[in-house]
Design an enzyme around this catalytic site. Structure first.
Site, short mmCIF file in Angstrom:
data_model
loop_
_atom_site.label_atom_id
_atom_site.label_comp_id
_atom_site.label_asym_id
_atom_site.label_seq_id
_atom_site.Cartn_x
_atom_site.Cartn_y
_atom_site.Cartn_z
N VAL A 11 0.84 -1.20 0.00
CA VAL A 11 0.00 0.00 0.00
C VAL A 11 0.87 1.25 0.00
O VAL A 11 0.67 2.17 -0.80
CB VAL A 11 -0.96 -0.03 1.21
N LYS A 35 15.41 -2.30 1.88
CA LYS A 35 14.26 -1.90 1.07
C LYS A 35 14.42 -0.45 0.61
O LYS A 35 14.20 -0.11 -0.55
CB LYS A 35 13.00 -2.05 1.93
N PHE A 152 -8.29 0.54 -0.94
CA PHE A 152 -9.04 -0.57 -1.52
C PHE A 152 -8.30 -1.23 -2.68
O PHE A 152 -8.88 -2.01 -3.43
CB PHE A 152 -10.42 -0.08 -2.00
N ASN A 208 -14.32 -5.53 2.78
CA ASN A 208 -13.58 -6.78 2.61
C ASN A 208 -14.38 -7.98 3.11
O ASN A 208 -14.38 -9.04 2.48
CB ASN A 208 -12.23 -6.70 3.33
N GLY A 253 -14.50 -21.63 -6.33
CA GLY A 253 -13.19 -22.22 -6.50
C GLY A 253 -12.60 -22.68 -5.19
O GLY A 253 -13.33 -23.14 -4.29
N CYS A 260 -5.12 -10.13 2.92
CA CYS A 260 -6.21 -9.26 3.40
C CYS A 260 -7.44 -10.00 3.87
O CYS A 260 -7.79 -9.92 5.05
CB CYS A 260 -6.57 -8.27 2.30
C1 UGA Z 1 -8.54 -7.44 -1.48
C2 UGA Z 1 -9.66 -6.47 -1.93
O1 UGA Z 1 -10.19 -6.93 -3.18
C3 UGA Z 1 -9.12 -5.05 -2.09
O2 UGA Z 1 -10.19 -4.16 -2.41
C4 UGA Z 1 -8.50 -4.62 -0.75
O3 UGA Z 1 -7.93 -3.32 -0.83
C5 UGA Z 1 -7.39 -5.59 -0.37
O4 UGA Z 1 -7.97 -6.93 -0.26
C6 UGA Z 1 -6.83 -5.17 0.96
O5 UGA Z 1 -7.58 -5.14 1.95
O6 UGA Z 1 -5.67 -4.77 1.01
P1 UGA Z 1 -6.51 -8.70 -2.72
O7 UGA Z 1 -6.32 -9.43 -1.42
O8 UGA Z 1 -5.34 -8.10 -3.39
O9 UGA Z 1 -7.56 -7.47 -2.51
O10 UGA Z 1 -7.14 -9.72 -3.75
P2 UGA Z 1 -8.54 -10.03 -4.44
O11 UGA Z 1 -8.42 -9.79 -5.88
O12 UGA Z 1 -9.64 -9.36 -3.73
O13 UGA Z 1 -8.64 -11.60 -4.22
C7 UGA Z 1 -8.64 -12.19 -2.92
C8 UGA Z 1 -8.82 -13.69 -3.00
O14 UGA Z 1 -10.16 -14.01 -3.36
C9 UGA Z 1 -7.92 -14.39 -4.03
O15 UGA Z 1 -7.38 -15.54 -3.43
C10 UGA Z 1 -8.88 -14.76 -5.14
O16 UGA Z 1 -8.47 -15.91 -5.85
C11 UGA Z 1 -10.16 -15.00 -4.37
N1 UGA Z 1 -11.40 -14.83 -5.18
C12 UGA Z 1 -11.72 -13.61 -5.69
C13 UGA Z 1 -12.25 -15.91 -5.38
O17 UGA Z 1 -12.00 -17.05 -4.91
N2 UGA Z 1 -13.41 -15.73 -6.10
C14 UGA Z 1 -13.74 -14.52 -6.62
O18 UGA Z 1 -14.81 -14.44 -7.26
C15 UGA Z 1 -12.88 -13.44 -6.41
#
Ligand code: UGA
Length: 439
Positions: A11, A35, A152, A208, A253, A260
């Protein structure tokens, strides 16, 4: 504007680089000297599409630099972002020690009016806690304001998400501070919402937790689909056409991983309980998610008549595509169950293998999906990287000992694979009765 961003993780670094790109003067602070050094040399310590170029450009144009000196950076800046980690304690409660340390250091260095903006994911009430710590540690009675500005962004599309956020939430009780932060974000031309502090803090966790709930919900539906001969992909598609439900985050899945969702849902359950409310909704979301890798490996074991001395190939290790992050990745749990049951594991991921090697050094790491398939009794799609979308399955079939495909992300067309002679298992996608016994 002169800005300091404390904590050069996902972030912090992305936020800092994007603010610099908008023309601000940004100092990124981190306690890790390696870093800091890497950032100053134009190397990002994380894999994130587009970030390297943006960092290099802003270093060259001298709008960004990194340092370990928080006090010095803070004194020079009008706005200080806190973007440090809030790792979970054993009971799920976030550990706020890094936020506290930064607040203390800011307090000690306070040399004029500053706006302290918290971007770390923190439980409701943390803004007040930061305010108190700064008050206790300031040496002179300078004024300051604390703002909650939750982030986000998603890993893998962090730069894009920071440039084009769906909304910008600014939580503060002081309109003067709100105006300054609105000014900072104005060039992005995105919707902004000004709230009080606790409202902004809750928006982050509520968002979230809701997304995680959607995923667990569709996974629970997938389990039912499997029992009754239905297809969850079609169920989700039809549900998603209803704008009240929406099509996003309904992909059944292996469940959610990453740094997160698992942590935030646990933390939210903890907060809810702390205020005397019932956390069972969130606990169920987590329980459904935790069971998925075990259930999935059971299906593989059933198909192969046990896993002892069977070879299983994993495609993808990262917690999702476009990242090398394996924190809480489903692959870790899948690997654990497979190894426990005596399987030999081969794996390939375009970028996450070095991270996984640190956890599982003894499995076989391969150079491509095709190498993973060599001699495998089952091939398992864990992370839906683009490069796995158009594999040559005829070639794969010949490389495998038995053509069994377990699709943990419902990436492939079941009919096509079955036609090619594969036994295909997708999540919540029942097999037609004719192919029930496989080959
Ligand atoms: C998530 C949120 O989407 C962000 O908005 C937020 O800012 C972030 O957490 C955070 O709090 O920092 P992120 O963890 O990067 O983002 O990833 P996502 O794309 O949200 O996916 C999270 C998990 O859910 C992955 O393992 C993905 O494979 C899974 N997922 C996602 C599913 O199993 N099904 C879906 O339909 C969507």
């Amino acid at each position: 504007m002169k800005i300091t961003v404390v904590g050069a993780g996902y972030v912090g670094l992305v936020t800092g680089v994007v603010f610099a790109d908008l023309g601000n003067e940004v100092i990124c602070v981190d306690i890790d000297a390696h870093k800091v050094d890497a950032i100053n040399k134009g190397r990002t310590p994380i894999y994130e599409p587009g970030l390297d170029e943006l960092l290099q450009r802003n270093l060259e144009e001298e709008r960004l630099r990194a340092t370990t000196d928080l006090a010095g950076a803070g004194r020079e800046s009008e706005v200080i972002f806190i973007t440090v980690g809030t790792p979970p304690r054993e009971n799920g409660e976030p550990d706020l020690q890094y936020v506290d340390e930064v607040a203390r250091a800011i307090g000690e260095a306070l040399n004029g009016y500053k706006i302290i903006v918290n971007k770390s994911t923190v439980p409701v009430g943390t803004g007040d806690r930061v305010r108190q710590i700064i008050e206790q540690h300031r040496k002179e009675p300078h004024e300051f304001d604390v703002v909650s500005n939750p982030e986000f962004l998603r890993e893998g599309s962090a730069v894009h998400d920071t440039l084009y956020p769906d909304r910008i939430v600014i939580g503060t009780d002081n309109p003067r501070a709100a105006r300054k932060i609105v000014e900072l974000y104005a060039p992005l031309e995105r919707p902004m919402l000004i709230t009080n502090l606790p409202t902004a803090e809750i928006i982050k966790y509520a968002s979230n937790a809701f997304l995680a709930l959607k995923i667990s919900y569709i996974n629970a539906i997938a389990d039912l689909c499997e029992r009754v001969g239905a297809d969850v992909v079609q169920v989700a598609k039809a549900m998603g056409y209803d704008p009240r439900i929406g099509a996003h985050f309904l992909q059944a899945g292996l469940g959610f991983g990453g740094s997160c969702f698992p942590k935030d849902v646990k933390a939210f359950a903890h907060s809810v309980q702390r205020y005397g409310l019932d956390p069972s909704l969130y606990e169920t979301v987590l329980a459904i998610n935790e069971a998925r890798p075990r259930q999935f490996v059971q299906r593989i074991a059933e198909r192969l008549n046990g896993l002892r001395d069977k070879t299983v190939g994993l495609l993808g290790l990262a917690f999702k595509p476009n990242t090398d992050d394996i924190r809480e990745a489903r692959s870790i749990e899948i690997m654990r169950h497979l190894l426990q049951e005596g399987a030999q594991v081969r794996a390939y991921d375009p970028v996450a293998m070095p991270n996984m090697q640190a956890i599982y050094p003894h499995i076989t790491y391969c150079k491509s999906a095709y190498e993973v398939a060599e001699g495998a009794d089952a091939l398992v799609l864990v992370t839906e990287w683009n490069e796995f979308k158009q594999l040559n399955f005829e070639r794969i079939k010949h490389l495998m000992r038995q053509p069994n495909l377990f699709d943990g992300r419902n990436l492939y067309d079941p009919q096509r694979l079955r036609k090619l002679g594969f036994y295909y298992y997708g999540i919540g996608r029942a097999e037609p009765p004719s192919s029930q016994n496989g080959l």
